[in-house]
Design a protein around this motif. Structure first.
Motif, PDB file in Angstrom:
ATOM      1  N   HIS A 210       0.821  -1.209   0.000  1.00  0.00           N
ATOM      2  CA  HIS A 210       0.000   0.000   0.000  1.00  0.00           C
ATOM      3  C   HIS A 210       0.859   1.265   0.000  1.00  0.00           C
ATOM      4  O   HIS A 210       0.495   2.256  -0.637  1.00  0.00           O
ATOM      5  N   VAL A 211       1.990   1.227   0.700  1.00  0.00           N
ATOM      6  CA  VAL A 211       2.901   2.380   0.677  1.00  0.00           C
ATOM      7  C   VAL A 211       3.426   2.593  -0.742  1.00  0.00           C
ATOM      8  O   VAL A 211       3.462   3.717  -1.242  1.00  0.00           O
ATOM      9  N   LEU A 212       3.811   1.518  -1.400  1.00  0.00           N
ATOM     10  CA  LEU A 212       4.403   1.621  -2.733  1.00  0.00           C
ATOM     11  C   LEU A 212       3.390   1.919  -3.830  1.00  0.00           C
ATOM     12  O   LEU A 212       3.672   2.699  -4.743  1.00  0.00           O
ATOM     13  N   LEU A 213       2.207   1.303  -3.768  1.00  0.00           N
ATOM     14  CA  LEU A 213       1.247   1.403  -4.874  1.00  0.00           C
ATOM     15  C   LEU A 213       0.110   2.395  -4.642  1.00  0.00           C
ATOM     16  O   LEU A 213      -0.594   2.749  -5.587  1.00  0.00           O
ATOM     17  N   GLY A 214      -0.102   2.814  -3.405  1.00  0.00           N
ATOM     18  CA  GLY A 214      -1.202   3.745  -3.128  1.00  0.00           C
ATOM     19  C   GLY A 214      -2.546   3.163  -3.522  1.00  0.00           C
ATOM     20  O   GLY A 214      -2.840   2.005  -3.248  1.00  0.00           O
ATOM     21  N   ASN A 215      -3.363   3.964  -4.210  1.00  0.00           N
ATOM     22  CA  ASN A 215      -4.711   3.525  -4.589  1.00  0.00           C
ATOM     23  C   ASN A 215      -4.714   2.261  -5.440  1.00  0.00           C
ATOM     24  O   ASN A 215      -5.668   1.491  -5.398  1.00  0.00           O
ATOM     25  N   ALA A 216      -3.663   2.053  -6.204  1.00  0.00           N
ATOM     26  CA  ALA A 216      -3.595   0.870  -7.071  1.00  0.00           C
ATOM     27  C   ALA A 216      -3.566  -0.432  -6.271  1.00  0.00           C
ATOM     28  O   ALA A 216      -3.837  -1.496  -6.819  1.00  0.00           O
ATOM     29  N   ALA A 217      -3.260  -0.374  -4.983  1.00  0.00           N
ATOM     30  CA  ALA A 217      -3.211  -1.569  -4.145  1.00  0.00           C
ATOM     31  C   ALA A 217      -4.588  -1.986  -3.636  1.00  0.00           C
ATOM     32  O   ALA A 217      -4.729  -3.042  -3.032  1.00  0.00           O
ATOM     33  N   ILE A 218      -5.606  -1.157  -3.899  1.00  0.00           N
ATOM     34  CA  ILE A 218      -6.942  -1.434  -3.375  1.00  0.00           C
ATOM     35  C   ILE A 218      -7.828  -1.933  -4.511  1.00  0.00           C
ATOM     36  O   ILE A 218      -8.216  -1.145  -5.390  1.00  0.00           O
TER      37      ILE A 218
ATOM     38  N   GLY B 284     -10.714  -2.598  -6.821  1.00  0.00           N
ATOM     39  CA  GLY B 284     -11.998  -1.950  -7.011  1.00  0.00           C
ATOM     40  C   GLY B 284     -12.024  -0.471  -6.680  1.00  0.00           C
ATOM     41  O   GLY B 284     -13.057   0.175  -6.831  1.00  0.00           O
ATOM     42  N   ALA B 285     -10.902   0.099  -6.222  1.00  0.00           N
ATOM     43  CA  ALA B 285     -10.905   1.500  -5.798  1.00  0.00           C
ATOM     44  C   ALA B 285     -10.786   2.467  -6.967  1.00  0.00           C
ATOM     45  O   ALA B 285     -11.280   3.585  -6.891  1.00  0.00           O
ATOM     46  N   GLY B 286     -10.127   2.061  -8.026  1.00  0.00           N
ATOM     47  CA  GLY B 286      -9.919   2.978  -9.138  1.00  0.00           C
ATOM     48  C   GLY B 286      -9.062   4.159  -8.696  1.00  0.00           C
ATOM     49  O   GLY B 286      -8.247   4.047  -7.790  1.00  0.00           O
ATOM     50  N   SER B 287      -9.287   5.300  -9.296  1.00  0.00           N
ATOM     51  CA  SER B 287      -8.543   6.488  -8.920  1.00  0.00           C
ATOM     52  C   SER B 287      -9.356   7.273  -7.894  1.00  0.00           C
ATOM     53  O   SER B 287     -10.372   7.869  -8.216  1.00  0.00           O
ATOM     54  N   ALA B 288      -8.917   7.235  -6.670  1.00  0.00           N
ATOM     55  CA  ALA B 288      -9.659   7.908  -5.600  1.00  0.00           C
ATOM     56  C   ALA B 288      -9.096   9.291  -5.301  1.00  0.00           C
ATOM     57  O   ALA B 288      -9.563   9.948  -4.383  1.00  0.00           O
ATOM     58  N   GLY B 289      -8.077   9.729  -6.018  1.00  0.00           N
ATOM     59  CA  GLY B 289      -7.528  11.062  -5.833  1.00  0.00           C
ATOM     60  C   GLY B 289      -6.372  11.106  -4.860  1.00  0.00           C
ATOM     61  O   GLY B 289      -6.053  10.133  -4.161  1.00  0.00           O
TER      62      GLY B 289
ATOM     63  N   VAL C 298      -7.069  10.492  -0.793  1.00  0.00           N
ATOM     64  CA  VAL C 298      -7.248   9.087  -0.404  1.00  0.00           C
ATOM     65  C   VAL C 298      -5.953   8.309  -0.634  1.00  0.00           C
ATOM     66  O   VAL C 298      -5.587   7.443   0.160  1.00  0.00           O
ATOM     67  N   ASP C 299      -5.220   8.645  -1.714  1.00  0.00           N
ATOM     68  CA  ASP C 299      -3.936   8.003  -1.970  1.00  0.00           C
ATOM     69  C   ASP C 299      -2.968   8.269  -0.815  1.00  0.00           C
ATOM     70  O   ASP C 299      -2.308   7.356  -0.316  1.00  0.00           O
ATOM     71  N   SER C 300      -2.912   9.505  -0.377  1.00  0.00           N
ATOM     72  CA  SER C 300      -2.034   9.872   0.741  1.00  0.00           C
ATOM     73  C   SER C 300      -2.424   9.120   2.013  1.00  0.00           C
ATOM     74  O   SER C 300      -1.570   8.572   2.714  1.00  0.00           O
ATOM     75  N   LEU C 301      -3.718   9.081   2.295  1.00  0.00           N
ATOM     76  CA  LEU C 301      -4.205   8.367   3.478  1.00  0.00           C
ATOM     77  C   LEU C 301      -3.876   6.880   3.383  1.00  0.00           C
ATOM     78  O   LEU C 301      -3.401   6.273   4.348  1.00  0.00           O
ATOM     79  N   GLY C 302      -4.110   6.302   2.217  1.00  0.00           N
ATOM     80  CA  GLY C 302      -3.838   4.875   2.032  1.00  0.00           C
ATOM     81  C   GLY C 302      -2.377   4.534   2.219  1.00  0.00           C
ATOM     82  O   GLY C 302      -2.036   3.513   2.829  1.00  0.00           O
ATOM     83  N   ARG C 303      -1.499   5.362   1.718  1.00  0.00           N
ATOM     84  CA  ARG C 303      -0.064   5.110   1.882  1.00  0.00           C
ATOM     85  C   ARG C 303       0.348   5.254   3.342  1.00  0.00           C
ATOM     86  O   ARG C 303       1.152   4.470   3.856  1.00  0.00           O
TER      87      ARG C 303
END
Length: 136
Positions: free
Chosen positions: A25-33, A35-40, A43-48
């Motif tokens: 999740h740190v490396l891929l951000g939203n791409a690691a989730i 069904g999430a698609g591009s969440a902006g 959300v990418d920052s929060l996910g990482r």
């Protein structure tokens, strides 16, 4: 003895899996989730950030696995956090509906493993105590 092996295996598996998932999740951000698609960016920052926290959670499991005996209190605390995550998923389900199927599968794993980990938490401590007291 079988319960001790299962406990040790699960604690190690939890540790390695959580560290790997967290770093992913740190490396891929939203791409690691799934069904999430591009969440902006927000959300990418929060996910990482949460990925790093999840990797740290996994290190807690690995720390517990390296103790002898595995401390039941640590397993219970870590399993409690795991169960809280499952409750969070259920709350999300109630508020927003069904997520991607992979998130549902993760919720099932979390709901099943949490009580199993609580049940096994003191297996190694009990075995050691029984040995010391002469009960095999």
């Amino acid at each position: 003895m079988a319960k001790v092996k299962v406990l040790r295996g699960l604690v190690l598996a939890m540790g390695y899996a959580c560290v790997a998932i967290g770093l992913l999740h740190v490396l891929l951000g939203n791409a690691a989730i799934p069904g999430a698609g591009s969440a902006g960016a927000t959300v990418d920052s929060l996910g990482r950030f949460l990925g790093a926290a999840f990797a740290g959670y996994g290190l807690g499991w690995l720390w517990a696995a390296r103790q002898s005996p595995i401390p039941a209190s640590a397993v219970r605390w870590l399993a409690g956090v795991f169960g809280l995550g499952a409750l969070g998923r259920l709350l999300s389900l109630a508020v927003h509906g069904w997520p991607h199927w992979f998130q549902v599968a993760l919720a099932v794993v979390e709901l099943v493993l949490t009580p199993v980990l609580f049940w096994l938490a003191d297996a190694e401590e009990k075995t050691l105590r029984d040995r010391v007291q002469g009960r095999s």
